[in-house]
Write a protein that holds these residues in place. Structure first.
Motif, mmCIF file in Angstrom:
data_model
loop_
_atom_site.group_PDB
_atom_site.id
_atom_site.type_symbol
_atom_site.label_atom_id
_atom_site.label_comp_id
_atom_site.label_asym_id
_atom_site.label_seq_id
_atom_site.Cartn_x
_atom_site.Cartn_y
_atom_site.Cartn_z
ATOM 1 N N LEU A 179 1.097 -1.152 0.153
ATOM 2 C CA LEU A 179 -0.025 -0.214 -0.076
ATOM 3 C C LEU A 179 1.126 1.280 0.520
ATOM 4 C CD1 LEU A 179 -2.891 1.203 0.453
ATOM 5 C CD2 LEU A 179 -2.742 1.178 2.618
ATOM 6 N N MET A 180 1.773 0.930 0.676
ATOM 7 C CA MET A 180 2.477 2.404 0.987
ATOM 8 C C MET A 180 3.382 2.597 -0.567
ATOM 9 S SD MET A 180 3.165 3.799 3.901
ATOM 10 C CE MET A 180 0.998 3.715 3.864
ATOM 11 N N ASP A 181 3.697 1.274 -1.319
ATOM 12 C CA ASP A 181 4.111 1.617 -2.560
ATOM 13 C C ASP A 181 3.588 2.291 -3.617
ATOM 14 O OD1 ASP A 181 7.227 0.233 -1.537
ATOM 15 O OD2 ASP A 181 6.061 -1.328 -2.371
ATOM 16 N N LYS A 182 2.102 1.661 -3.430
ATOM 17 C CA LYS A 182 0.951 2.426 -4.489
ATOM 18 C C LYS A 182 1.606 3.370 -4.225
ATOM 19 C CE LYS A 182 -1.090 -2.222 -5.945
ATOM 20 N NZ LYS A 182 -1.488 -2.072 -6.857
ATOM 21 N N LEU A 183 0.808 3.733 -2.797
ATOM 22 C CA LEU A 183 0.580 5.331 -2.761
ATOM 23 C C LEU A 183 1.703 6.665 -3.210
ATOM 24 C CD1 LEU A 183 -1.651 5.104 0.531
ATOM 25 C CD2 LEU A 183 -2.284 6.107 -1.704
ATOM 26 N N GLY A 184 2.661 5.419 -2.399
ATOM 27 C CA GLY A 184 4.198 6.509 -2.827
ATOM 28 C C GLY A 184 4.501 7.251 -4.569
ATOM 29 N N GLU A 185 3.577 6.247 -5.405
ATOM 30 C CA GLU A 185 4.154 5.990 -7.003
ATOM 31 C C GLU A 185 3.638 6.762 -7.531
ATOM 32 O OE1 GLU A 185 6.354 5.567 -10.253
ATOM 33 O OE2 GLU A 185 6.288 4.227 -8.699
ATOM 34 N N MET A 186 1.812 6.955 -6.626
ATOM 35 C CA MET A 186 0.961 8.211 -6.731
ATOM 36 C C MET A 186 0.927 9.090 -6.650
ATOM 37 S SD MET A 186 -3.266 8.395 -5.525
ATOM 38 C CE MET A 186 -2.203 10.030 -3.835
#
Length: 346
Positions: A179-186
């Motif tokens: 989740l952190m990776d996906k939100l970081g990428e966003m």
């Protein structure tokens, strides 16, 4: 735009360069307490305002015109990019962001999509372009940090203690890091598009990360924050970090590749310097003081300025956002006081 009339004091302070006066801007300065804004809100919701670039630019520019602030901050919400990745969010009056499909499992995280800002939030980029033509001060734009966005996505709305968020973090570390990776990428994609459109500084709001202790922050949040700031650093605009009730994390932020550490009212500028924070600091008048008599406001602002002005890398702000009850005249008077006091007491 005539560059001669452009006021870049805020940008100079972010970089620690010499400047004439302490720059001032206020979190949530756009809207909230202004009668013109309240009239607009009778007709339009926050999301409706942000979808109309001319109207959104007007709301963003209004406090700069009224208060003589040294920077504008784009009027929008940290939740703005979430619908693009598949999160149903509604800003409910008196409550805040409410999400009907909260994250409960790793499968929920895996279902999240990606953002294409030019297609998904073109109105944000159009508003930035418009403001760059209109403003004679720098435009700050912003993004929400992964922990704070995740807290809304897991809790389904605002929370006092973030029990569900922390439980998910502890019980499902693999899903949490995904989740952190996906939100970081966003966040990286979204913020880079805002810079490309003309944003001249970026503030990352990790409003609720103060709910974590230092050890948990280092394990569960700091890696993604390091990645976000490292990526954004390449864009060559000042990067600001801010959270509420997160004074214990100030040194963790100081380690990150950012330019400005935002302080809430719990940690003084002097204490931040004593902790070893040499970066520019921003803050940090308690917004509740704006409801006090003027002599109290002036005395508290002066104390903050006396600490901040020991270094050229200081920006005056509040320790959180403007309350709706605050008089616009008070903010105008405070801006003038900060400018005058800092020019006359170098």
């Amino acid at each position: 735009m005539d560059q001669k009339i452009f006021n870049d004091t805020f940008l100079k302070a972010c970089r620690g360069e010499a400047h004439d006066h302490v720059p001032v801007w206020y979190m949530r300065q756009a809207g909230r307490s202004q009668p013109e804004y309240r009239k607009i809100k009778e007709k339009y919701s926050l999301f409706e305002i942000t979808h109309q670039p001319e109207l959104c630019a007007y709301v963003t520019k209004l406090p700069v015109d009224q208060y003589n602030n040294d920077a504008a901050i784009l009027y929008k919400d940290i939740m703005t990019p979430l619908p693009a990745i598949g999160v149903d969010v509604e800003i409910k009056s008196g409550i805040g962001p409410v999400i009907d499909n909260p994250i409960r499992t790793k499968a929920d995280v895996e279902r999240l999509g990606t953002i294409n800002p030019e297609e998904d939030v073109p109105y944000v980029l159009d508003t930035i372009k418009l403001l760059r033509e209109q403003l004679t001060v720098p435009l700050i734009s912003f993004g929400g940090a992964p922990f704070t966005l995740a807290s809304y996505m897991i809790e389904g709305g605002p929370s006092k203690n973030y029990n569900n968020t922390k439980a998910f973090m502890y019980a499902e570390p693999e899903a949490w890091h995904l989740l952190m990776d996906k939100l970081g990428e966003m966040t990286i994609t979204y913020v880079k598009s805002q810079i490309a459109a003309g944003a001249q500084a970026i503030q990352i709001f990790d409003s609720w990360v103060g709910a974590l202790n230092v050890a948990d922050y280092r394990t569960f949040v700091k890696p993604v924050m390091n990645r976000i700031f490292a990526e954004l650093k390449q864009e060559n605009v000042p990067l600001i970090m801010f959270g509420v009730g997160a004074s214990h994390l100030a040194n963790e932020w100081n380690d990150l590749p950012l330019d400005v550490v935002g302080l809430d009212w719990r940690l003084s500028v002097q204490e931040a310097r004593e902790l070893g924070i040499k970066k520019t600091v921003q803050g940090n008048l308690d917004p509740a003081i704006l409801l006090a008599p003027w002599n109290v406001i002036e005395e508290r602002a002066k104390a903050i300025l006396d600490q901040g002005m020991k270094n050229p890398n200081f920006i005056f702000n509040l320790g959180h956002g403007v309350f709706p009850e605050v008089s616009p005249d008070t903010l105008k008077r405070l801006t003038a006081f900060v400018h005058d006091y800092s020019m006359n007491n170098k």
